[in-house]
Design a protein around this motif. Structure first.
Motif, mmCIF file in Angstrom:
data_model
loop_
_atom_site.group_PDB
_atom_site.id
_atom_site.type_symbol
_atom_site.label_atom_id
_atom_site.label_comp_id
_atom_site.label_asym_id
_atom_site.label_seq_id
_atom_site.Cartn_x
_atom_site.Cartn_y
_atom_site.Cartn_z
ATOM 1 N N ALA A 1 113.641 77.055 34.545
ATOM 2 C CA ALA A 1 114.367 75.810 34.252
ATOM 3 C C ALA A 1 113.551 74.963 33.271
ATOM 4 C CB ALA A 1 114.628 75.048 35.543
ATOM 5 N N GLU A 2 113.785 75.171 32.001
ATOM 6 C CA GLU A 2 112.984 74.527 30.960
ATOM 7 C C GLU A 2 112.991 73.000 31.055
ATOM 8 O OE1 GLU A 2 110.921 75.158 28.776
ATOM 9 O OE2 GLU A 2 110.937 77.340 28.638
ATOM 10 N N LYS A 3 114.129 72.431 31.358
ATOM 11 C CA LYS A 3 114.233 70.974 31.243
ATOM 12 C C LYS A 3 113.782 70.230 32.480
ATOM 13 C CE LYS A 3 117.227 70.540 27.347
ATOM 14 N NZ LYS A 3 117.281 71.997 27.073
ATOM 15 N N LEU A 4 113.605 70.961 33.582
ATOM 16 C CA LEU A 4 113.224 70.271 34.812
ATOM 17 C C LEU A 4 111.731 69.994 34.841
ATOM 18 C CD1 LEU A 4 115.353 71.854 37.631
ATOM 19 C CD2 LEU A 4 115.661 69.687 36.462
ATOM 20 N N GLY A 5 111.376 68.766 35.087
ATOM 21 C CA GLY A 5 109.968 68.417 35.131
ATOM 22 C C GLY A 5 109.422 68.521 36.532
ATOM 23 N N THR A 6 109.517 69.678 37.159
ATOM 24 C CA THR A 6 109.003 69.804 38.526
ATOM 25 C C THR A 6 107.799 70.738 38.541
ATOM 26 O OG1 THR A 6 110.732 71.417 38.845
ATOM 27 C CG2 THR A 6 111.092 69.262 39.796
ATOM 28 N N SER B 1 117.366 62.935 27.980
ATOM 29 C CA SER B 1 117.835 64.045 28.813
ATOM 30 C C SER B 1 117.292 65.379 28.275
ATOM 31 C CB SER B 1 119.361 64.075 28.845
ATOM 32 O OG SER B 1 119.866 64.053 27.522
ATOM 33 N N GLU B 2 116.889 65.389 27.007
ATOM 34 C CA GLU B 2 116.366 66.611 26.382
ATOM 35 C C GLU B 2 114.841 66.667 26.420
ATOM 36 O OE1 GLU B 2 118.333 69.110 24.935
ATOM 37 O OE2 GLU B 2 119.798 67.970 26.090
ATOM 38 N N PHE B 3 114.236 65.501 26.191
ATOM 39 C CA PHE B 3 112.774 65.445 26.165
ATOM 40 C C PHE B 3 112.312 64.064 26.605
ATOM 41 C CE2 PHE B 3 108.758 64.251 24.257
ATOM 42 C CZ PHE B 3 107.953 65.293 24.662
ATOM 43 N N GLY C 1 111.466 68.751 29.378
ATOM 44 C CA GLY C 1 111.762 69.459 28.127
ATOM 45 C C GLY C 1 110.507 69.925 27.419
ATOM 46 N N GLU C 2 109.672 70.626 28.174
ATOM 47 C CA GLU C 2 108.392 71.096 27.626
ATOM 48 C C GLU C 2 108.576 71.940 26.360
ATOM 49 O OE1 GLU C 2 105.626 72.817 30.580
ATOM 50 O OE2 GLU C 2 104.993 74.219 29.032
ATOM 51 N N ASP C 3 109.690 72.640 26.278
ATOM 52 C CA ASP C 3 109.936 73.519 25.116
ATOM 53 C C ASP C 3 109.899 72.743 23.793
ATOM 54 O OD1 ASP C 3 112.290 72.303 26.230
ATOM 55 O OD2 ASP C 3 113.495 73.448 24.802
ATOM 56 N N LYS C 4 110.232 71.441 23.859
ATOM 57 C CA LYS C 4 110.243 70.638 22.630
ATOM 58 C C LYS C 4 108.827 70.367 22.107
ATOM 59 C CE LYS C 4 114.705 69.329 22.143
ATOM 60 N NZ LYS C 4 115.267 70.488 22.878
ATOM 61 N N LEU C 5 107.842 70.552 22.984
ATOM 62 C CA LEU C 5 106.463 70.211 22.616
ATOM 63 C C LEU C 5 105.635 71.464 22.312
ATOM 64 C CD1 LEU C 5 105.367 67.390 22.393
ATOM 65 C CD2 LEU C 5 104.461 67.568 24.708
#
Ligand SMILES: [Zn+2]
Length: 830
Positions: free
Chosen positions: A471-476, A713-715, A777-781
């Motif tokens: 789950a890329e967008k979840l910050g858990t 919601s994305e990052f 949204g770690e993928d954005k970084l």
């Protein structure tokens, strides 16, 4: 008996000698008629419209009160950053004031149950101790009313003869701090007087109201960078250990009239639930008293949370005390304002739909209208009184709870595998950072030991791992990784045990923060009140692993408890700290003429930049807008630094009509042209975070901030520590580890055009980017450019996407600044 008396007597003499004000021992009991009212000294009653008392007036009033009242004793704590006296007024019944050294000693026993020898002594402390309450006013200087209120509060407590006030004075000792930022009181008072009766009356001054930190003067309570924080920390957490701390603030003008706890979510998991309940109890008492007195618009359970660690009102929790915040709606400094129903209806925040709608936590909205400094002051007076009443009525309970929290913290962690301590191993090649870290810990009362002999330990990993990698967008996240084998830790290392009264201060500073993944119903990130992560060793680039097993028994260990930061400096063969001077050696390899852009509006990131340069004894010149417009920058500077600031603010500055003409306009197009000339002629331009935007656009650089305009919601990454991959073969990355923690606070990440002449010095890590805090949204970084250098003409531009000097805390990335500047005199690097 005799020798005990003598000791007490000597302690009393020493104690008196430490006060700058007149000796209280010879004073006769005073009559309240002889005590000067604030009006008789100031010529106005504090809180009157369009009046303001500056710092010398405030200190003068407190000195008079000290002389006239046997209930008041004023102590000078030291000097502020700009050399104004910092004061505290002790207010209590005469017999308590006469016995302050005794009560101070009792507080120190209650704060550290190891010093209490038996139950009888403990019970005597509960029976005879006083609740110590600290009230601090206007740390944020534009939130000015409380500093004025402090005089009235002191006067009323000094003169009241009613039974209720006498009971409060008998049961409590108040430490009243008229302001922990005296410089700011004068900055605001001088500005207010200068603009009174002009179109700018009531506007905030266009400069930082703390020389370095501005509003961030209340973001320093675990780092202790500022002299003010250091002095107050000594007063509160070395000497007096107040059971209750009340920090008096103001908020914006258009929302609730008064916020008081309970706080909003999320709570910090390291705060004792008992404390959170006690905070709520006091908050509700204040709210009920305000309601009973006819005040409307009181809000609880909203906006302000307890997650973040570094505020005046949050530091107490980590010393087993109760921290209370209030936020009154602001007027226009000391000028009344008018608030409309429409403005109230538009005001919404976490926990409050809008300021006109009644809710359980906001049962009586204020109906709009005129709002005066007097309204603020009256509410703050009632709140102070309510808190003192609680402190008095539940005296024994507060003392017992305080002691019990400290005692429980001394118990060994219950389970095998629990963290026992944090280690700071010797030989990290970051000696100044190690010394600063340990110095800050000791200064806030944390116990740190030196290993005089090696120890054998098992370490716990301290890596954040996604709980659901898919789950890329979840910050858990959770802490994971594998344990080390038993290993030897050399003598000369340092160790911080959890078994100490401040156990949870240690935990909250050393552990990574895992901010809960909080989203609004629309899927946007819900903004935390302040930052989400701050883990101190990480920010400072100091290795500090958690220890879960120690082979040596307590009696086999050879340890020395450190008493002050200079012991660490001596261990590490660093220059010793003397007086106010920073002992750190200038890290630049050769002299560089550095200019730091100051501009004509207060920019905290600029202030912290100056702070870091002063701390490292790197000379610089502040550059004003006019200097920038004037040009010929190469004749004065080798490098020009822009701290994080929006391009429009840099170029346009304050808008006309908002401040007097001399403060309007930024560097303007002329300044941009001069900057281009500077770089083309061989100068180095260094930009931090938001300021990169200005350089990229104005210099047409082949880089793009990939996070610009991205929805939360994305990052989202609001004040967290992230991992960089550093190219340490580049001179700017020289001598740094390949993986480096960096501070990211809604910062930037870049991509470069293909074939562009961009040298990448650091990228955000390819995996496990988050080290502490919250990252959606770690993928954005991942893998994006974090630090780059671009050649332009004969010069170059260095772009830091993150904050390399954030709040003077992120020491891990400071060497990148020094390395960059060390190359500034080389001209073109190609
Ligand atoms: Zn404030």
């Amino acid at each position: 008996m005799r020798s005990h008396r003598l000791t007490t007597y000597l302690a009393l003499i020493l104690f008196i000698a430490s006060f700058s004000a007149t000796s209280f021992a010879q004073r006769p009991a005073t009559q309240s008629s002889a005590i000067p009212a604030p009006k008789s000294v100031l010529g106005f009653t504090p809180g009157d419209d369009r009046t303001i008392a500056g710092w010398s007036q405030i200190t003068d009033y407190f000195e008079r009160l000290d002389r006239a009242s046997d209930r008041v004793l004023v102590q000078t704590l030291g000097q502020s950053t700009l050399k104004r006296p910092m004061i505290v007024a002790f207010i209590s019944a005469r017999e308590n004031i006469l016995a302050l050294p005794k009560y101070k000693e009792m507080q120190q026993l209650l704060a550290d149950p190891r010093k209490v020898t038996n139950d009888l002594q403990r019970d005597r402390l509960f029976a005879n101790g006083k609740t110590v309450v600290a009230i601090s006013c206007s740390i944020h200087s534009t939130e000015i009313v409380a500093s004025q209120m402090s005089m009235q509060l002191a006067y009323e407590l000094a003169t009241a003869q009613d039974a209720e006030t006498r009971e409060i004075l008998q049961n409590t000792i108040l430490l009243l701090i008229p302001s922990p930022n005296p410089d700011g009181i004068d900055i605001v008072a001088n500005w207010y007087r200068k603009t009174l009766g002009t179109p700018y009356e009531g506007r905030e001054p266009p400069e930082l109201y703390h020389h370095y930190a501005g509003h961030d003067d209340n973001r320093d309570w675990f780092m202790l960078n500022l002299k003010e924080t250091q002095l107050i920390t000594r007063l509160l957490w070395h000497d007096w250990f107040p059971q209750i701390v009340y920090d008096v603030h103001q908020q914006g003008s258009n929302g609730s009239r008064f916020f008081i706890p309970p706080f909003y979510d999320p709570p910090n998991p390291n705060i004792s639930p008992v404390l959170l309940r006690q905070v709520g109890l006091i908050g509700h008492k204040v709210a009920a008293d305000l309601q009973a007195a006819g005040f409307k618009g009181v809000l609880t359970n909203a906006l302000y949370d307890t997650w973040w660690h570094g505020g005046f009102r949050t530091a107490p929790y980590f010393h087993n005390s109760i921290g209370i915040l209030s936020e009154a709606a602001s007027a226009r400094l000391m000028t009344p304002s008018t608030v409309t129903g429409e403005q109230l209806a538009r005001s919404s925040t976490r926990g409050m739909r809008n300021a006109t709608e009644a809710m359980t936590n906001f049962p009586d909205p204020w109906p709009a209208g005129e709002w005066r400094p007097r309204d603020i002051m009256n509410m703050e007076m009632i709140a102070s009184r309510s808190i003192l009443e609680m402190a008095s009525k539940f005296r024994g309970e507060y003392l017992r709870n305080f002691y019990e929290l400290g005692r429980k913290n001394l118990e060994q962690p219950p389970n095998k595998g629990d963290t026992l301590a944090y280690l700071i191993p010797a030989g990290q090649a970051r000696d100044e950072a190690v010394a600063k870290l340990i110095g800050s810990l000791i200064d806030q009362g944390v116990e740190v030991f030196r290993l005089d002999h090696e120890l054998h330990v098992v370490l716990r990993p301290q890596i954040l791992q996604r709980t659901n990698p898919a789950a890329e967008k979840l910050g858990t996240y959770k802490i994971g990784g594998s344990l080390s084998a038993m290993q030897e830790v050399p003598a000369g290392s340092y160790i911080v045990f959890l078994t100490q009264p401040q156990r949870y201060n240690v935990v909250a500073l050393f552990e990574p923060q895992i901010y809960p993944n909080r989203l609004t119903p629309l899927g946007e990130a819900e903004r935390p009140y302040d930052v989400a992560g701050w883990t101190l060793p990480l920010q400072m680039g100091v290795d500090a692993p958690a220890v879960i097993t120690i082979r040596e028994t307590a009696s086999e260990r050879k340890l020395t408890l450190l008493k002050d930061a200079n012991e660490v400096r001596a261990d590490l063969a660093l220059a010793l700290k003397k007086g106010d001077e920073s002992p750190i050696k200038n890290p630049l390899k050769q002299p560089v003429r550095v200019g730091i852009y100051k501009g004509s509006m207060g920019n905290m990131d600029e202030g912290w930049t100056r702070f870091v340069f002063d701390t490292f004894n790197v000379p610089y010149t502040s550059i004003r807008d006019a200097d920038m417009r004037q040009g010929r920058l190469n004749s004065k500077f080798d490098a020009v630094i822009f701290a994080s600031q929006a391009a429009t603010q840099i170029i346009n500055g304050n808008a006309a009509g908002t401040v007097p003409a001399e403060y309007t306009g930024g560097i303007s197009e002329a300044g941009v042209k001069n900057l281009k000339e500077f770089v083309n002629n061989g100068g180095m331009l260094v930009c931090f975070d938001n300021a990169c935007d200005m350089a990229i656009k104005e210099f047409n650089l082949p880089l793009r901030n990939t996070l610009e305009g991205v929805r939360s919601s994305e990052f989202y990454c609001p004040g967290s520590i992230v991992a960089l991959d550093v190219d340490n073969k580049n001179p700017i990355g020289a001598l740094l580890p390949e993986s480096l923690p960096a501070y990211f606070i809604n910062s930037s990440a870049f991509t470069a055009a293909a074939d562009a002449n961009v040298r990448v010095i650091a990228r955000y890590a390819k995996e496990n980017v988050l080290l502490s805090g919250w990252l959606l949204g770690e993928d954005k970084l991942r893998g994006q450019i974090a630090l780059a250098e671009v050649g332009v003409g004969k010069g170059r531009i260095v772009l830091f996407g993150f904050r390399p000097q954030h709040r003077g805390q992120s020491w891990a990335t400071l060497p990148l600044i020094w390395n960059a500047l060390s190359g500034a005199t080389a001209g073109s690097s190609e």
